[in-house]
Design an enzyme around this catalytic site. Sequence first.
Site, short mmCIF file in Angstrom:
data_model
loop_
_atom_site.label_atom_id
_atom_site.label_comp_id
_atom_site.label_asym_id
_atom_site.label_seq_id
_atom_site.Cartn_x
_atom_site.Cartn_y
_atom_site.Cartn_z
N HIS A 175 69.89 32.98 32.84
CA HIS A 175 69.35 33.46 34.14
C HIS A 175 69.83 32.52 35.23
CE1 HIS A 175 65.87 35.21 36.63
NE2 HIS A 175 66.63 34.50 37.44
N HIS A 184 71.45 32.22 39.50
CA HIS A 184 71.86 32.74 40.81
C HIS A 184 73.08 31.95 41.27
CE1 HIS A 184 68.14 35.08 41.32
NE2 HIS A 184 67.61 34.10 40.61
N LYS A 232 68.64 44.24 35.86
CA LYS A 232 67.54 43.40 36.34
C LYS A 232 66.53 44.22 37.12
CE LYS A 232 65.27 39.71 37.61
NZ LYS A 232 65.44 38.28 37.65
N HIS A 256 61.78 40.41 36.43
CA HIS A 256 60.99 39.48 37.23
C HIS A 256 59.55 39.99 37.15
CE1 HIS A 256 60.42 36.59 40.67
NE2 HIS A 256 59.27 37.24 40.64
N HIS A 263 61.85 33.67 33.39
CA HIS A 263 61.16 32.50 33.95
C HIS A 263 59.65 32.53 33.77
CE1 HIS A 263 60.97 35.45 37.17
NE2 HIS A 263 62.18 35.20 37.61
N ASP A 302 67.29 29.83 36.08
CA ASP A 302 66.90 30.39 37.38
C ASP A 302 67.30 29.46 38.52
OD1 ASP A 302 65.98 32.27 39.11
OD2 ASP A 302 63.86 31.74 38.94
O1 DOR Z 1 62.51 31.22 43.33
C1 DOR Z 1 63.24 32.18 43.19
N1 DOR Z 1 64.44 32.27 43.80
N2 DOR Z 1 62.84 33.19 42.42
C2 DOR Z 1 63.50 34.34 42.34
O2 DOR Z 1 63.06 35.21 41.66
C3 DOR Z 1 64.74 34.55 43.14
C4 DOR Z 1 65.37 33.29 43.48
C5 DOR Z 1 66.42 33.41 44.54
O3 DOR Z 1 67.28 34.29 44.43
O4 DOR Z 1 66.40 32.62 45.49
ZN ZN Z 2 65.94 34.30 39.39
#
Ligand code: DOR
Ligand code: ZN
Length: 344
Positions: free
Chosen positions: A14, A16, A100, A137, A175, A248
């Site tokens: 997971h 970003h 997702k 999520h 998460h 995450d």
């Molecule tokens: O804290 C987070 N940031 N939780 C999420 O689900 C998305 C992520 C983000 O993309 O910044």
């Molecule tokens: Zn995330």
Amino acid sequence: MTETLTIRRPDDWHLHLRDGAMLEAVLPYTARQFARAIVMPNLSPPVTTVEAAKAYRDRIMAALPEDADFTPLMTAYLTDDIDPDEIARGHGEGVFTAAKLYPANATTNSAHGVTDVANLTAVFERMQDIGMVLCIHGEVTSGDVDIFDREAVFIERTLEPLVRDFPALKIVLEHITTTEAAQFVADSPDTVAATITPQHIRINRNALFAGGLRPHAYCLPVAKREHHRVAVRKAAVSGLPKFFLGTDSAPHDKSAKESDCGCAGIFNAPFALESYLGVFEEEGALDRFEAFASEHGPRFYGLPLNKGSVTLERAATDVPETLPAGEESLVPFHAGETLRWHLL
Ligand code: DOR
Ligand code: ZN
């Protein structure tokens, strides 16, 4: 005393990565540690089509350091009106590893998310048929539910029925942050698994208010009470194949975090392995780290285990206060701290 630990190359289930200058800044940290990562689709606009995912994958590959050996595993962002054929085609063509589910407005760039899972019945049926993983999520968004209860209420209202109605659908509850989530996943059939972040086994909600408001400890789902942190830690080190590594890591510019409406997300990619490993050591579970980091995830996803290895040594890692990102800077998780392990 173990002085070094060598494990099969791990994956991040997971992540970003963002886009543009931010992608270029953060990708090397992940590619240095992980062989593969499940890349979240919450760009602006979100990645909802096979073409968009292919183009994003190309941009990731182009941003990789030359000597990197890293494979991004792409995901589709589910919307109320997403076409099941597009999802299935993307999976068939090897573009979408998973899809997702963001409940609408649950977190960063989730405005196009799903308002009611009932809208996705045909999509879930299709995914179930083709064995495609659904990443969730797991938080409700209604204003009358306390933010610290949103995960537990989601499990009760949405996840339990989903698992019951789609018994063959592979689901990853992302998460996890609560006793309820750890318990629910442990008690569910083998089709249900969970990812665990470094922050949710390192900090409790006090971290958000330690001596003042701490925007860099803010992510979603938000950290919970201490007993929840302990339960999620126990799940991580349990050796149960349902629990695996998913950072995450969610970078936002320092200025976007330190604002009157600070973004949710903890940038933990730079020292993720060191952070997790410290917890496994504290829990007397060094021998279970490899399975958590490198085996449970691929087995759940039905993917081969990685070849090669990474080695960590018991040596200090000083985490910088900030790291550069284009014109901006990022504050990493553990900024200013010294971690006990060091990735060689
Ligand atoms: O804290 C987070 N940031 N939780 C999420 O689900 C998305 C992520 C983000 O993309 O910044
Ligand atoms: Zn995330």
